[in-house]
Scaffold this active site. Structure first.
Site, short mmCIF file in Angstrom:
data_model
loop_
_atom_site.label_atom_id
_atom_site.label_comp_id
_atom_site.label_asym_id
_atom_site.label_seq_id
_atom_site.Cartn_x
_atom_site.Cartn_y
_atom_site.Cartn_z
N GLU A 174 0.84 -1.20 0.00
CA GLU A 174 0.00 0.00 0.00
C GLU A 174 0.88 1.26 0.00
O GLU A 174 0.64 2.21 -0.75
CB GLU A 174 -0.93 -0.02 1.22
CG GLU A 174 -2.03 1.00 1.17
CD GLU A 174 -2.91 0.94 2.41
OE1 GLU A 174 -2.63 0.14 3.33
OE2 GLU A 174 -3.88 1.71 2.48
N GLY A 203 -8.44 5.53 7.00
CA GLY A 203 -9.25 5.48 8.20
C GLY A 203 -8.67 4.52 9.22
O GLY A 203 -8.77 4.73 10.43
N ALA A 204 -8.06 3.42 8.73
CA ALA A 204 -7.56 2.39 9.65
C ALA A 204 -6.04 2.25 9.67
O ALA A 204 -5.48 1.73 10.62
CB ALA A 204 -8.19 1.04 9.30
N SER A 205 -5.37 2.70 8.61
CA SER A 205 -3.90 2.67 8.66
C SER A 205 -3.34 3.90 7.98
O SER A 205 -4.05 4.62 7.27
CB SER A 205 -3.35 1.40 8.00
OG SER A 205 -3.39 1.51 6.59
N THR A 206 -2.06 4.14 8.23
CA THR A 206 -1.40 5.28 7.59
C THR A 206 -0.03 4.83 7.11
O THR A 206 0.62 4.00 7.74
CB THR A 206 -1.33 6.49 8.55
OG1 THR A 206 -0.90 7.63 7.82
CG2 THR A 206 -0.38 6.26 9.71
N GLN A 207 0.40 5.37 5.96
CA GLN A 207 1.66 4.94 5.35
C GLN A 207 2.61 6.11 5.14
O GLN A 207 2.16 7.22 4.81
CB GLN A 207 1.42 4.29 3.98
CG GLN A 207 0.75 2.94 4.01
CD GLN A 207 -0.70 3.00 4.39
OE1 GLN A 207 -1.15 2.39 5.36
NE2 GLN A 207 -1.47 3.75 3.65
N1 LIG Z 1 -14.33 13.01 1.31
C1 LIG Z 1 -13.71 12.25 2.21
C2 LIG Z 1 -13.40 10.91 1.90
C3 LIG Z 1 -12.73 10.16 2.85
N2 LIG Z 1 -12.40 10.70 4.06
C4 LIG Z 1 -11.68 9.91 5.06
O1 LIG Z 1 -10.51 9.37 4.47
C5 LIG Z 1 -10.21 8.13 5.05
C6 LIG Z 1 -10.09 7.11 3.94
O2 LIG Z 1 -9.70 5.93 4.49
P1 LIG Z 1 -9.86 4.54 3.72
O3 LIG Z 1 -11.30 4.17 3.65
O4 LIG Z 1 -9.11 4.60 2.46
O5 LIG Z 1 -9.19 3.58 4.77
P2 LIG Z 1 -7.84 2.70 4.75
O6 LIG Z 1 -8.27 1.32 4.41
O7 LIG Z 1 -6.93 3.31 3.73
O8 LIG Z 1 -7.28 2.81 6.13
C7 LIG Z 1 -11.35 7.81 6.04
O9 LIG Z 1 -10.96 8.19 7.33
C8 LIG Z 1 -12.48 8.72 5.55
O10 LIG Z 1 -13.35 9.09 6.60
C9 LIG Z 1 -12.70 12.01 4.35
O11 LIG Z 1 -12.35 12.50 5.42
N3 LIG Z 1 -13.35 12.77 3.42
CA LIG Z 2 -6.97 4.21 1.71
#
Ligand SMILES: Nc1ccn([C@@H]2O[C@H](COP(=O)(O)OP(=O)(O)O)[C@@H](O)[C@H]2O)c(=O)n1
Ligand SMILES: [Ca+2]
Length: 497
Positions: A174, A203-207
């Site tokens: 990722e 939302g759940a991880s950061t890189q």
């Molecule tokens: N328009 C948006 C779209 C996503 N987001 C946030 O951006 C993050 C996207 O994370 P993700 O669904 O890709 O999660 P991971 O699987 O990458 O950790 C989430 O915390 C969403 O709430 C946001 O703040 N505003």
């Molecule tokens: Ca993501």
């Protein structure tokens, strides 16, 4: 008059033989040039397509990429043509109803069917990559995770594309593919320029991923990814922090806050006047925090806001562990990190949050950014709600925390300083394509970035045609010169006149 007529009659250029030779010569040149032009004319532009589904923890998004058909191996630029946000939550939220995970993708897939020309459908690769949400589900319930993938696979295979599989990406992949995307779109890889680091907040991880001159990969091999791209070797440092995406980090923080007094949390990261009753079962329903649930906790707790940035920073700091580091340098939680180097592109939630807070300009000094955030956090909740009538309250309630978390992660976690803060650029898109891991993932799986620099044709098409024409004309002139035996008669006659 008669002498002139005689000369005209005797003019050797007017003999049938020379006329025929001239006509043949002209036809030959026209033919040669026509063949050169037709043979080498760029074909009418045809495109190929690829589809990647980004199954994130909070939501799924579909991306369609397009590139010129005749150039897929080297020079053609791959661009994002369309994107579609799937309605509803991420696929990991469908653990108890996996079929719904598959169904949720249908609408965007139907759009993809329309966007990709039908004659390209069967050859268009379709990938689904899941990130931290599915990593966490797989950790707590691998059967449920398999069921979700099965449902997703069956739903995707109903479409006429070339389905290439659905899988969980490792954190390393990722991070590395996010870095490839950013540097590919900036054309840094092809030109062999110094690369840009990539910061991805989910939302759940950061890189975090970057190339550092004083890092050879030996100190922490797990954080090292090697690439050979367009004839250059890259030794990339990358790390993915599971549970440090902004939504899970919010849980970590709340879990920490509920340890001291399980009935109520007076939260400095929420606006004054904010007041909600929350369920413990929801807060602790994640492997990131499940082991911290207080013994004999009540079913609910009161969550109220005090809106104090400085105290919020202190609470946020508690989600990081800065004590043990067995390497020369660490970021946090004992994770190795080489010294930061170069510019960084910060995307996904980094951008969404900072854009909402009007803080994407990193030329503004860090202290001024904090002052602005301080004022925002201190704004009463009813005023915030009034100012953003369309925003979802759940998101609105967390921007003060998210902004604070981002600044803390960057400065205390990754060691950006008030000087190097301006090396970061908060970005959503680069040249129309979203920054994220999906493009890099597809470029890698379709072998679209060659290891060696591509061979460019020595001349552009127009140059080639001009040179062929000039050479043809020269050959013809030489040919005319070869008819010189006929010339003296002509010149003698002109002298007589
Ligand atoms: N328009 C948006 C779209 C996503 N987001 C946030 O951006 C993050 C996207 O994370 P993700 O669904 O890709 O999660 P991971 O699987 O990458 O950790 C989430 O915390 C969403 O709430 C946001 O703040 N505003
Ligand atoms: Ca993501």
């Amino acid at each position: 008059m008669s002498a002139q007529r005689e000369m005209k009659e005797k003019n050797p250029w007017h003999t049938p033989v020379t006329i025929i030779i001239t006509v043949i010569g002209v036809i030959a040149i026209v033919a040669l040039v026509t063949v050169a032009v037709v043979q080498n004319r760029p074909l009418p532009q045809k495109y190929k397509y690829g589809i990647v589904l980004d199954a994130g923890s909070s939501h799924t998004a579909l991306y369609i990429y397009e590139w010129p058909a005749e150039k897929d191996n080297n020079t053609g630029r791959v661009e994002q043509k369309h994107s579609c946000k799937v309605d509803g939550p991420g696929i990991s939220s469908y653990a108890s109803a996996p079929l719904k995970a598959g169904q949720s993708l249908r609408e965007c897939m139907q759009k993809a069917e329309k966007w990709v020309p039908s004659k390209r459908h069967h050859e268009t690769p379709l990938y689904l990559g899941a990130t931290a949400g599915m990593r966490l589900l797989n950790m707590v319930d691998s059967v449920a995770s398999e069921d979700v993938f099965q449902a997703v696979k069956e739903a995707l295979q109903k479409f006429p594309f070339s389905y290439q599989g659905a899988r969980i990406l490792s954190g390393q992949e990722e991070g590395a593919f996010g870095w490839v995307t950013v540097n590919y779109l900036d054309e840094r890889l092809k030109q062999g320029l110094e690369t840009t680091g990539a910061l991805d907040l989910g939302g759940a991880s950061t890189q975090i991923s970057f190339v550092s001159d004083n890092y050879d990969g030996s100190e922490s091999p797990n954080n090292s990814v090697n690439f050979r791209l367009y004839g250059n070797d890259y030794n990339l440092y990358t790390h993915s922090f599971l549970c440090y995406g902004k939504d899970q980090a919010h849980r970590l923080k709340l879990a920490h806050q509920t340890q001291s007094g399980p009935n109520a949390v007076a939260d400095p990261c929420s606006h004054p006047g904010y007041n909600a009753t929350k369920k413990y079962s929801v807060l602790y329903d994640s492997p990131c925090v499940s082991d911290r649930k207080p013994q004999g906790a009540p079913a609910t707790f009161h969550h109220t806001g005090t809106g104090n940035l400085q105290q919020c920073q202190e609470v946020v700091r508690n989600v990081f562990n800065f004590t043990d580091c067995k390497y020369s340098h660490c970021s946090f939680n004992g994770v190795f990190q080489p010294i930061l180097q170069g510019g960084f592109g910060a995307f996904s939630a980094y951008y969404f949050v900072m854009d909402f807070l009007n803080l994407t300009d990193t030329t503004v000094p860090l202290e001024a950014v904090k002052e602005q955030l301080k004022a925002y956090c201190a704004t009463p909740w009813d005023q915030i709600v009034q100012q953003h009538p369309k925003a979802k309250l759940k998101y609105l309630a967390e921007y003060c925390f998210s902004g604070t978390y981002i600044l803390s992660l960057l400065t205390e976690g990754y060691n950006f300083t008030s000087v190097t803060y301006s090396d970061i650029k908060f970005i959503e898109k680069i040249k129309g394509s979203d920054a994220g891991w999906t493009l890099g993932y597809m470029l890698n799986l379709t072998n679209m970035i060659p290891a060696e620099a591509p061979d460019f044709p020595p001349l552009p098409h127009a140059g080639y045609v001009s040179i062929v024409t000039i050479i043809a004309v020269l050959i013809f002139i030489l040919f005319l010169f070869s008819l010189r035996p006929l010339w003296p008669r002509c010149s003698k006659q002109q002298q007589i006149v």
